[in-house]
Design an enzyme around this catalytic site. Sequence first.
Site, PDB file in Angstrom:
ATOM      1  N   GLY A   1      45.573  46.101  53.323  1.00 43.16           N
ATOM      2  CA  GLY A   1      44.362  45.291  53.391  1.00 43.16           C
ATOM      3  C   GLY A   1      43.665  45.318  54.729  1.00 43.16           C
ATOM      4  O   GLY A   1      42.902  44.410  55.050  1.00 43.16           O
ATOM      5  N   LYS A   2      43.886  46.387  55.501  1.00 44.43           N
ATOM      6  CA  LYS A   2      43.256  46.449  56.827  1.00 44.43           C
ATOM      7  C   LYS A   2      41.734  46.436  56.731  1.00 44.43           C
ATOM      8  O   LYS A   2      41.067  45.690  57.444  1.00 44.43           O
ATOM      9  CB  LYS A   2      43.694  47.722  57.567  1.00 44.43           C
ATOM     10  N   SER A   3      41.195  47.287  55.849  1.00 47.63           N
ATOM     11  CA  SER A   3      39.727  47.377  55.760  1.00 47.63           C
ATOM     12  C   SER A   3      39.148  46.085  55.197  1.00 47.63           C
ATOM     13  O   SER A   3      38.062  45.663  55.592  1.00 47.63           O
ATOM     14  CB  SER A   3      39.329  48.576  54.887  1.00 47.63           C
TER      15      SER A   3
ATOM     16  N   PRO B   1      50.725  49.263  57.292  1.00 50.45           N
ATOM     17  CA  PRO B   1      50.784  50.485  56.486  1.00 50.45           C
ATOM     18  C   PRO B   1      49.585  50.585  55.552  1.00 50.45           C
ATOM     19  O   PRO B   1      48.760  49.669  55.476  1.00 50.45           O
ATOM     20  CB  PRO B   1      52.092  50.318  55.693  1.00 50.45           C
TER      21      PRO B   1
ATOM     22  N   ASP C   1      47.343  50.416  52.314  1.00 48.41           N
ATOM     23  CA  ASP C   1      47.283  49.434  51.224  1.00 48.41           C
ATOM     24  C   ASP C   1      47.563  47.999  51.653  1.00 48.41           C
ATOM     25  O   ASP C   1      47.737  47.137  50.812  1.00 48.41           O
ATOM     26  CB  ASP C   1      48.276  49.778  50.095  1.00 48.41           C
TER      27      ASP C   1
ATOM     28  N   ASP D   1      37.242  50.423  62.270  1.00 49.09           N
ATOM     29  CA  ASP D   1      38.212  50.639  61.200  1.00 49.09           C
ATOM     30  C   ASP D   1      38.791  52.052  61.317  1.00 49.09           C
ATOM     31  O   ASP D   1      38.163  52.940  61.893  1.00 49.09           O
ATOM     32  CB  ASP D   1      37.534  50.442  59.837  1.00 49.09           C
ATOM     33  N   GLU D   2      39.964  52.246  60.743  1.00 53.42           N
ATOM     34  CA  GLU D   2      40.660  53.542  60.780  1.00 53.42           C
ATOM     35  C   GLU D   2      40.813  54.041  62.221  1.00 53.42           C
ATOM     36  O   GLU D   2      40.697  55.233  62.508  1.00 53.42           O
ATOM     37  CB  GLU D   2      39.917  54.597  59.931  1.00 53.42           C
ATOM     38  N   ALA D   3      41.099  53.123  63.117  1.00 50.33           N
ATOM     39  CA  ALA D   3      41.124  53.455  64.545  1.00 50.33           C
ATOM     40  C   ALA D   3      42.225  54.437  64.924  1.00 50.33           C
ATOM     41  O   ALA D   3      42.146  55.093  65.967  1.00 50.33           O
ATOM     42  CB  ALA D   3      41.265  52.175  65.366  1.00 50.33           C
TER      43      ALA D   3
END
Length: 239
Positions: free
Chosen positions: A53-55, A49, A51, A125-127
């Site tokens: 920490g994916k990026s 989800p 926030d 990112d943001e795939a």
Amino acid sequence: MTDDAAAAPTCLARPLPGPGDDRAGGCAAARAVDGRPLHAAALKFFWGPMDCGKSTMALQMNYNHGRQGRRGLVTTRIDRSLGPQVTTRIGLAHSAIEVTDALDLRDLVRDAWAEGVRVDYLICDEASFYNLEHIEQMAELVDNYDVDVYAFGLATDFRSCLFPAAQRLFELADEVARIQVEVLCWCGREGLLNARVVDGRVVREGEQVVIGDTVDTADVRYQVLCRRHYRSGDLGPRG
Ligand SMILES: [Zn+2]
């Protein structure tokens, strides 16, 4: 596994394939017992989800691979900064290539190679915001060009339905991993779903992608909730 494959020397070199080259002319790679090349590239999808920490993880992975002497490209789409960079809520930033509908990820890699720039992997990112063709291109880069692709993104939208690109990644990826940095709902349960909040209320209809942030002051904001409170629309005492 064939005898030929077993006898083939281990080769770490990555010959540069050209358009249409299926690497048949490359060096013979050593193979594992299941017949896959030992150094087979992979398509991996890391999801979670907002926030979670994916990026941050994307940039950490880029850093780690760089330390090992590998070279990659970082791409993004609709980063929160609205610029061609990957930014993180904890303050990290890295320049990135903005993915548009017209961009072909295969051309991106081939053009880099043509300029003598090595590309061992892509960090996407943001795939979830990429289109379906981009996901197919990722698979082709892995299978035909031996480029690792690490995709990061949301799984579901504000309606709790899969983004089409995320669904395709779940279908095609060699490996899928839920990011383990837990985001908590206000009640303390694990946060799972991204609620869209307009005028203090959870909305469940509208465009799939609307830019917002998770800060309280935004006109359209997102709040990560547990399933129970997503379903009831309860934003908690500060909502
Ligand atoms: Zn909750």
